[in-house]
Scaffold this motif. Structure first.
Motif, mmCIF file in Angstrom:
data_model
loop_
_atom_site.group_PDB
_atom_site.id
_atom_site.type_symbol
_atom_site.label_atom_id
_atom_site.label_comp_id
_atom_site.label_asym_id
_atom_site.label_seq_id
_atom_site.Cartn_x
_atom_site.Cartn_y
_atom_site.Cartn_z
ATOM 1 N N PHE A 83 -9.087 -46.589 9.804
ATOM 2 C CA PHE A 83 -8.217 -46.248 8.674
ATOM 3 C C PHE A 83 -8.014 -44.734 8.620
ATOM 4 N N SER A 87 -4.469 -43.063 9.384
ATOM 5 C CA SER A 87 -3.798 -42.710 8.135
ATOM 6 C C SER A 87 -2.748 -41.632 8.404
ATOM 7 N N GLN A 88 -1.714 -41.596 7.568
ATOM 8 C CA GLN A 88 -0.642 -40.596 7.758
ATOM 9 C C GLN A 88 -1.217 -39.188 7.801
ATOM 10 N N SER A 89 -2.327 -38.986 7.075
ATOM 11 C CA SER A 89 -2.939 -37.663 7.079
ATOM 12 C C SER A 89 -4.030 -37.560 8.144
ATOM 13 N N LEU A 98 -1.418 -48.208 11.112
ATOM 14 C CA LEU A 98 -2.027 -48.648 9.864
ATOM 15 C C LEU A 98 -1.140 -49.694 9.195
ATOM 16 N N TYR A 99 -1.783 -50.707 8.628
ATOM 17 C CA TYR A 99 -1.072 -51.791 7.935
ATOM 18 C C TYR A 99 -0.126 -52.556 8.858
ATOM 19 N N MET A 176 -9.151 -56.165 6.766
ATOM 20 C CA MET A 176 -8.892 -55.694 5.406
ATOM 21 C C MET A 176 -8.568 -54.207 5.393
ATOM 22 N N GLY A 180 -4.801 -54.185 5.486
ATOM 23 C CA GLY A 180 -4.431 -54.027 4.087
ATOM 24 C C GLY A 180 -4.088 -55.323 3.378
ATOM 25 N N ASN A 181 -4.238 -56.463 4.063
ATOM 26 C CA ASN A 181 -4.008 -57.761 3.408
ATOM 27 C C ASN A 181 -2.628 -57.863 2.769
ATOM 28 N N ILE A 182 -1.613 -57.301 3.410
ATOM 29 C CA ILE A 182 -0.256 -57.367 2.837
ATOM 30 C C ILE A 182 0.342 -58.743 3.118
ATOM 31 N N ARG A 183 0.787 -59.379 2.054
ATOM 32 C CA ARG A 183 1.315 -60.734 2.182
ATOM 33 C C ARG A 183 2.514 -60.756 3.137
ATOM 34 N N VAL A 185 2.760 -59.951 6.020
ATOM 35 C CA VAL A 185 2.756 -58.918 7.064
ATOM 36 C C VAL A 185 1.412 -58.892 7.790
ATOM 37 N N ARG A 187 -1.563 -60.284 6.240
ATOM 38 C CA ARG A 187 -2.566 -61.161 5.622
ATOM 39 C C ARG A 187 -3.018 -62.197 6.637
ATOM 40 N N LEU A 195 -9.246 -62.608 -0.864
ATOM 41 C CA LEU A 195 -8.359 -62.491 -2.016
ATOM 42 C C LEU A 195 -8.508 -63.674 -2.965
#
Lengths: 229, 238, 302
Positions: A83, A87-89, A98-99, A176, A180-183, A185, A187, A195
């Motif tokens: 992560f 990360s962008q930073s 990421l994600y 996770m 990021g557990n994005i529905r 995408v 998950r 969740l």
């Protein structure tokens, strides 16, 4: 307790036969992500395992100790590390991993590499002595001997690959943190379970857990069946 | 001219112990040599060294006066192990392994394999999984697998140790029929009767050295070495 | 130090409350006064927090979802609900505010974000975990006349399915917008976890009310609950001292209080508008706890 488990079994069965769209798409995504992770891990893990299992070279002991030490790497720690990197930073933010499902797959492939390397190299190692003598006395060169040993250890290697896949498929930390557990995408089954548990949907979570176990079990049984054939 | 194998002061150490100690001998084709000796006397190490599976620490091996290294030895010498090892594949694939490595054509391989299986009386077994066959069958498969490579040196380590009497008899017949002028057969055994039945010459190996070298008749009736006498009388223990 | 004979009080609570660190302060203060009681907090989403209490694995709940609190009471699992504190949800987003929602009302802001989302220029991150925050977010969309189930199918509408901190980080990475309680926002902002800015501030629509409810010892499944300890904790929460702690919490670390105590507001009557907002949102038929859902309440409702 017993009621919950029975309810979960019923729910799992219902989810499977009713073709619940969300559950199915998450299962497929999980299979794809962890399958890709396993493929990636094989790409570099199998050559490393062959080197460790069949050849001697300086630093071999160190590499084996490292590989064994990382067998139990905490998935959340690895996830957190990735992560921060992605990360962008972070220093590797430009990779835009990421994600993303690819990001999870790469993270999982790192996670399972030690398992794959350890299991495969020890499979090759335990096949080694007698088989290699046999191949050599029948006239095989070193390369041909190693090829014969790899072939001999094929099922054990496949078992190692399956175990690695199962580990990737059932891990939560990397999926996770990195995904990021994005529905719809990122998950996957495990993050979905986390969740639903957090939401207090205990029976549903357990049903998903049953599906997860059933998939892992089916793959292992399928492998065993093929082996017998 | 028949084949000639020469060992010159060959030694092999494991750590500080000499498994074989300055062994020299000549042997010619058309001969079966039996290595007799108690367990741990160095028979197996000698076979493995001749087979090119162990690198000798000292000395040299040559065939027809030509000194050979490990890879060359492995091409012309084949060892049949005491504990039979089978590839987890079919009997056919086990036999074909050495021929495939030598780059033979498919039809040629099929012919050789069926001939070899025929010779050991296992013609119908070719499609079976090698590991699913009986101990006696595996021993015969292992012999056939070695024979069909036509090795110049055929090395057999206790070829009947794990077999019942009838299987052992079949295997002994097979070995006897294998005698040709292009092949030296060396077999390690601790069975005095087997040595007597099969061998043209007997070496008594003791603590890594050849104590006695004689024809079976001489060996059993008139051994020169004291230790060999005791060995024949069953007084030498490991 | 915990002594083995100590009574244990388990409070299941929401992640957003727990992550601020307030509960650690409350725990220390409470145990100073009641040395025979050990308080333990379970940090869970509101849904699971309530489930945990219903299974008897916690003795009381401290949550922020009035509708579900009412159900918990009505189903006979909870008694003696007390409104403790309130603060506001805020809509946060990138400093540059590409959609331009700064200063708008929550519903106007969401409408604009939806428009921008359609063009593919921005994303909205939903908690998506049935938490109190998620419930609030869904209510805001509904108030704007949008169907949440339609929104869920849009590619710009991301459901994080994680706690507030993880959701904020996701929003930060994606340069997106999200709804967040002020406490969690300030906590993460000050720690440098996120660069997001507060763009839509307090209003009636974004009110966030925290309440505590004790497990009902008369309920068949909950007979083992530490009811006396729960009552003590409720008394403690509404005490003057604790309400002052609440009012001060965050001042030092975040230069801004994270919570507003409710009891002084109720007592002073100094801000009738706010009082009205709270009671509209978090009271049931004009009371914070219906008469039939009280049990050995003592001075709780004086």
């Amino acid at each position: 307790m017993f009621d919950t488990i029975m309810a979960a079994l019923g729910e799992a069965f219902h989810l499977i036969i009713s073709g619940n769209h969300e559950v199915y798409s998450i299962v497929w995504r999980s299979l794809g992500v962890s399958g890709l992770a396993t493929l990636l891990a094989c790409l570099w893990g199998i050559p490393i395992a062959i080197a460790l299992g069949l050849y001697s070279f300086p630093g071999k002991k160190l590499l084996m100790s490292l590989s064994n030490a990382f067998l139990g790497i905490p998935t959340v720690a690895l996830g957190l590390l990735l992560f921060l990197l992605w990360s962008q930073s972070g220093p590797l933010g430009f990779m835009s991993l990421l994600y993303t499902p690819i990001g999870i797959a790469i993270g999982q492939s790192i996670l399972i590499t030690p398992i794959l390397v350890s299991f495969t190299s020890s499979a090759l190692n335990s096949t080694d002595v007698e088989m290699s003598d046999l191949a050599k006395t029948l006239g095989a060169s070193t390369f041909q001997t190693n090829f014969a040993i790899i072939r001999e250890a094929l099922w054990a290697i496949l078992l190692a690959v399956t175990a690695s896949f199962s580990r990737a498929f059932a891990e939560l930390g990397v999926a996770m943190m990195v995904g990021g557990n994005i529905r719809n995408v990122t998950r996957v089954l495990t993050t979905f379970i986390a969740l639903e548990t957090a939401k207090g949907e205990i029976a549903f979570s357990l049903a998903l857990g049953i599906i997860l176990m059933a998939i892992i079990l089916s793959i292992t049984l399928l492998l065993n069946y093929c082996r017998r054939e | 001219m028949s084949l000639k194998l020469q060992l010159n002061n060959v030694s092999k150490r494991y750590g500080n112990t000499k498994a074989i100690d300055s062994i020299s001998f000549d042997a010619e084709g058309n001969n079966i040599i039996a290595l007799l000796g108690v367990n741990g006397s160095g028979k197996t190490t000698l076979l493995r060294t001749i087979a090119g599976l162990e690198r000798a620490d000292e000395g040299s091996l040559s065939i027809n006066n030509e000194e050979l290294g490990l890879p060359e030895l492995r091409k012309i010498a084949t060892l049949v192990f005491q504990r039979t090892v089978m590839f987890s594949r079919s009997v056919y694939d086990n036999l074909a392994f050495g021929l495939r490595i030598r780059g033979l054509e498919k039809e040629k391989i099929a012919g050789e394999v069926s001939k070899a299986l025929e010779a050991v009386g296992l013609r119908d077994l070719d499609r079976r999984k090698a590991k699913k066959t009986s101990g006696g069958e595996q021993q015969r498969i292992a012999l056939a697998r070695a024979f069909l490579l036509n090795p110049k040196i055929l090395l057999l380590d206790e070829p009947t140790a794990n077999l019942d009497v009838s299987s052992a008899k079949i295997v002994e017949e097979i070995i006897k029929n294998r005698r040709t002028k292009d092949c030296v057969i060396i077999l390690a055994t601790h069975n005095l009767h087997q040595a007597k039945r099969l061998a043209d010459e007997i070496f008594h190996i003791h603590e890594g050295r050849i104590l006695e070298r004689a024809t079976p008749a001489e060996f059993f009736t008139n051994p020169r070495n004291e230790n060999t006498k005791r060995f024949i009388n069953g007084e030498l223990q490991f | 130090m915990a002594k083995p004979q100590n009574q244990r009080l388990i409070v299941s609570t929401t992640t957003s409350l727990y992550e601020t660190g307030l509960l650690d302060v409350l725990e220390t203060e409470f145990e100073k006064k009641h040395s025979s009681i050990d308080v333990a907090f379970l940090s869970q989403g509101t849904g699971l927090a309530i489930q945990t209490a219903m299974r008897g694995d916690a003795d009381m709940i401290l949550v922020h979802d009035p509708a579900r609190e009412l159900k918990f009471l009505q189903d006979g699992y909870g008694v003696n609900r007390k409104v403790i504190a309130y603060n506001f949800f805020v809509i946060v987003g990138p400093k540059e505010d590409p959609v331009g929602i700064n200063g708008l009302s929550p519903v106007q802001a969401l409408t604009k974000i939806k428009g921008a989302g359609k063009n593919g220029s921005v994303e909205w991150v939903s908690r998506g975990d049935d938490s109190g925050t998620h419930t609030k977010e869904k209510r805001l969309w509904t108030a704007g006349g949008f169907s949440v189930s339609d929104l869920r199918e849009k590619s710009w509408y991301l459901e994080a399915g994680q706690g507030m901190t993880a959701t904020l980080k996701l929003t930060d990475e994606k340069l997106a917008y999200t709804l967040c309680d002020l406490g969690s926002y300030l906590n993460n902002y000050k720690k440098g976890n996120i660069q997001l800015e507060v763009l839509v501030e307090e209003g009636e629509d974004t009110l966030n009310v925290y309440s505590a409810i004790a497990n009902n010892p008369k309920h068949f499944d909950l007979s083992g609950t530490s009811f006396n300890a729960s009552i003590r904790f409720l008394d403690f929460l509404i005490s003057e001292e604790t309400q002052e702690i609440l009012a001060d919490f965050g001042n030092e670390e975040f230069d801004s209080p994270l919570f507003n105590p409710y009891i002084p507001l109720l007592a002073s009557g100094s801000n009738p508008e706010m009082l009205q907002w709270i009671q509209e949102l978090a009271y049931f038929d004009g009371t914070e706890c219906p008469q039939e859902c009280r049990y050995q309440e003592g001075d709780l409702y004086r």
